[in-house]
Design a protein around this motif. Sequence first.
Motif, mmCIF file in Angstrom:
data_model
loop_
_atom_site.group_PDB
_atom_site.id
_atom_site.type_symbol
_atom_site.label_atom_id
_atom_site.label_comp_id
_atom_site.label_asym_id
_atom_site.label_seq_id
_atom_site.Cartn_x
_atom_site.Cartn_y
_atom_site.Cartn_z
ATOM 1 N N ASP A 206 0.831 -1.208 0.000
ATOM 2 C CA ASP A 206 0.000 0.000 0.000
ATOM 3 C C ASP A 206 0.867 1.261 0.000
ATOM 4 O O ASP A 206 0.565 2.242 -0.692
ATOM 5 N N ARG A 207 1.928 1.253 0.786
ATOM 6 C CA ARG A 207 2.817 2.408 0.827
ATOM 7 C C ARG A 207 3.462 2.642 -0.540
ATOM 8 O O ARG A 207 3.575 3.790 -1.003
ATOM 9 N N PHE A 208 3.884 1.570 -1.168
ATOM 10 C CA PHE A 208 4.419 1.668 -2.529
ATOM 11 C C PHE A 208 3.371 2.237 -3.473
ATOM 12 O O PHE A 208 3.636 3.169 -4.251
ATOM 13 N N ALA A 209 2.156 1.683 -3.416
ATOM 14 C CA ALA A 209 1.107 2.080 -4.347
ATOM 15 C C ALA A 209 0.678 3.529 -4.132
ATOM 16 O O ALA A 209 0.374 4.247 -5.099
ATOM 17 N N ASP A 210 0.628 3.978 -2.897
ATOM 18 C CA ASP A 210 0.264 5.366 -2.625
ATOM 19 C C ASP A 210 1.281 6.333 -3.238
ATOM 20 O O ASP A 210 0.909 7.346 -3.842
ATOM 21 N N LEU B 292 0.606 8.983 -6.661
ATOM 22 C CA LEU B 292 0.900 10.412 -6.676
ATOM 23 C C LEU B 292 1.970 10.734 -7.719
ATOM 24 O O LEU B 292 1.864 11.725 -8.456
ATOM 25 N N ALA B 293 2.989 9.895 -7.808
ATOM 26 C CA ALA B 293 4.034 10.106 -8.805
ATOM 27 C C ALA B 293 3.471 10.036 -10.220
ATOM 28 O O ALA B 293 3.841 10.838 -11.091
ATOM 29 N N PHE B 294 2.586 9.087 -10.455
ATOM 30 C CA PHE B 294 1.981 8.925 -11.775
ATOM 31 C C PHE B 294 1.251 10.202 -12.179
ATOM 32 O O PHE B 294 1.356 10.670 -13.309
ATOM 33 N N LEU C 238 8.619 14.438 -7.380
ATOM 34 C CA LEU C 238 8.719 13.150 -8.067
ATOM 35 C C LEU C 238 9.894 12.337 -7.537
ATOM 36 O O LEU C 238 9.772 11.124 -7.317
ATOM 37 N N GLN C 239 11.019 12.970 -7.353
ATOM 38 C CA GLN C 239 12.198 12.240 -6.879
ATOM 39 C C GLN C 239 12.015 11.763 -5.441
ATOM 40 O O GLN C 239 12.477 10.677 -5.073
ATOM 41 N N ALA C 240 11.328 12.546 -4.626
ATOM 42 C CA ALA C 240 11.034 12.101 -3.262
ATOM 43 C C ALA C 240 10.105 10.888 -3.282
ATOM 44 O O ALA C 240 10.264 9.957 -2.478
ATOM 45 N N LEU C 241 9.171 10.878 -4.212
ATOM 46 C CA LEU C 241 8.261 9.738 -4.331
ATOM 47 C C LEU C 241 8.985 8.504 -4.865
ATOM 48 O O LEU C 241 8.666 7.377 -4.478
ATOM 49 N N ARG C 242 9.956 8.704 -5.740
ATOM 50 C CA ARG C 242 10.786 7.587 -6.199
ATOM 51 C C ARG C 242 11.473 6.920 -5.005
ATOM 52 O O ARG C 242 11.472 5.690 -4.875
ATOM 53 N N LEU D 219 11.057 -6.210 0.989
ATOM 54 C CA LEU D 219 10.389 -7.372 0.394
ATOM 55 C C LEU D 219 11.319 -8.151 -0.536
ATOM 56 O O LEU D 219 10.948 -9.229 -1.010
ATOM 57 N N GLY D 220 12.492 -7.613 -0.810
ATOM 58 C CA GLY D 220 13.497 -8.367 -1.536
ATOM 59 C C GLY D 220 13.377 -8.319 -3.046
ATOM 60 O O GLY D 220 12.574 -7.573 -3.619
ATOM 61 N N GLU D 221 14.176 -9.170 -3.701
ATOM 62 C CA GLU D 221 14.289 -9.167 -5.157
ATOM 63 C C GLU D 221 13.003 -9.571 -5.864
ATOM 64 O O GLU D 221 12.835 -9.258 -7.046
ATOM 65 N N ARG D 222 12.109 -10.247 -5.179
ATOM 66 C CA ARG D 222 10.877 -10.695 -5.838
ATOM 67 C C ARG D 222 10.026 -9.522 -6.325
ATOM 68 O O ARG D 222 9.155 -9.707 -7.181
ATOM 69 N N THR D 223 10.261 -8.319 -5.770
ATOM 70 C CA THR D 223 9.477 -7.154 -6.192
ATOM 71 C C THR D 223 10.215 -6.306 -7.226
ATOM 72 O O THR D 223 9.868 -5.141 -7.435
ATOM 73 N N GLU D 224 11.205 -6.878 -7.910
ATOM 74 C CA GLU D 224 11.991 -6.089 -8.855
ATOM 75 C C GLU D 224 11.134 -5.555 -10.004
ATOM 76 O O GLU D 224 11.395 -4.454 -10.518
ATOM 77 N N VAL D 225 10.117 -6.296 -10.426
ATOM 78 C CA VAL D 225 9.285 -5.797 -11.524
ATOM 79 C C VAL D 225 8.382 -4.665 -11.044
ATOM 80 O O VAL D 225 8.157 -3.689 -11.764
ATOM 81 N N LEU D 226 7.867 -4.778 -9.824
ATOM 82 C CA LEU D 226 7.115 -3.664 -9.249
ATOM 83 C C LEU D 226 7.983 -2.413 -9.179
ATOM 84 O O LEU D 226 7.535 -1.306 -9.514
ATOM 85 N N ALA D 227 9.199 -2.576 -8.734
ATOM 86 C CA ALA D 227 10.122 -1.438 -8.661
ATOM 87 C C ALA D 227 10.359 -0.841 -10.048
ATOM 88 O O ALA D 227 10.415 0.381 -10.213
ATOM 89 N N ALA D 228 10.484 -1.718 -11.049
ATOM 90 C CA ALA D 228 10.681 -1.236 -12.421
ATOM 91 C C ALA D 228 9.469 -0.447 -12.901
ATOM 92 O O ALA D 228 9.609 0.578 -13.579
ATOM 93 N N LEU D 229 8.264 -0.898 -12.542
ATOM 94 C CA LEU D 229 7.061 -0.161 -12.917
ATOM 95 C C LEU D 229 7.020 1.208 -12.246
ATOM 96 O O LEU D 229 6.578 2.189 -12.842
ATOM 97 N N GLY D 230 7.456 1.278 -11.004
ATOM 98 C CA GLY D 230 7.538 2.563 -10.328
ATOM 99 C C GLY D 230 8.465 3.528 -11.045
ATOM 100 O O GLY D 230 8.156 4.713 -11.211
#
Length: 318
Positions: A231-235, A239-241, A285-289, A299-310
């Motif tokens: 949720d914190r990531f998505a919030d 806003l960044a989007f 934007l950079q603060a949100l990044r 959460l580790g490397e398993r979220t690498e694609v989520l991070a890429a989408l961000g």
Amino acid sequence: MPEPAPPDARLAQWRARVEATLAAALPAADTSPQRLHAAMRHAALDGGKRMRPLLVYATGSAFGCDAAALDHAAAAVELIHAYSLVHDDLPAMDDDALRRGKPTVHVAFGEATAILAGDALQALAFELLAQAPLPAPARVAMLQELAVAAGARGMCGGQALDIDATGQWQRDRSEVLPVATMANHRGEIHSDPASALERLHALKTGALLRAAVRLGALAAGADASTRERLDRFADALGLAFQIRDDLLDIEGDSATLGKTAGKDAAQVKATFPALLGIDASRARLQALRAAMEQALTPLGERTEVLAALGRKAIDRDR
């Protein structure tokens, strides 16, 4: 066990999956009522970043859910997004003529058909999600999540706030507000316009992006602490989007964006550059990044694609 494909390859695979799911779920254009069905396909196919379905796949797969179990949820959230764009482009809303590089639905098919097409896309989203190959409790939770995100407590509520705020901005000659106010539909003034604008976009844009992440998490059965970090990531992502969208409306061109550039300023829309200025919006934007990275790192490397989408949400040019 084979190494997982790199993020861009997985994103390409998931885009292909959601395109196929949408094409199969939408009614054929040559069946009656043909005009309505053609308008629905025009709105939902062959365009768009597919950010919301990609978030469903990236979240669900990160926590062990097979892509086939995520197809319905991914397509459902994109159908809600497509319906919202059809209605957003109507003369009563933003009155836009270009979307995803082609005429908007009301331009191509008429205003009445556009309204019906949006309604039908919304209904199809919930029909499709109800058919997801997941346990019934997960499906019910996902249906509730999507309904809340799409309704008055989410996207529709944010759109209403946006309508109320449009035209409220008073610019100085540099078109940056040194002191700003925002008024709601009752004329009540917000003393903290930045917070009011963040709330507006947390509903209008952020709610559906957050729902996409939550749908993937629910499908995968992620635990409560994991969902809180997501949720914190998505919030931060939501806003960044929106801030990036606001900047692109100023800096982009219609051919690249696939929609009319400069509409926000022309309509005196409530935007971050209008309130904060361009440089401060870029800094936000950079603060949100950083906030997105901080949420996902534990959460580790398993979220690498989520991070890429961000990162893509911040670095995109359309």
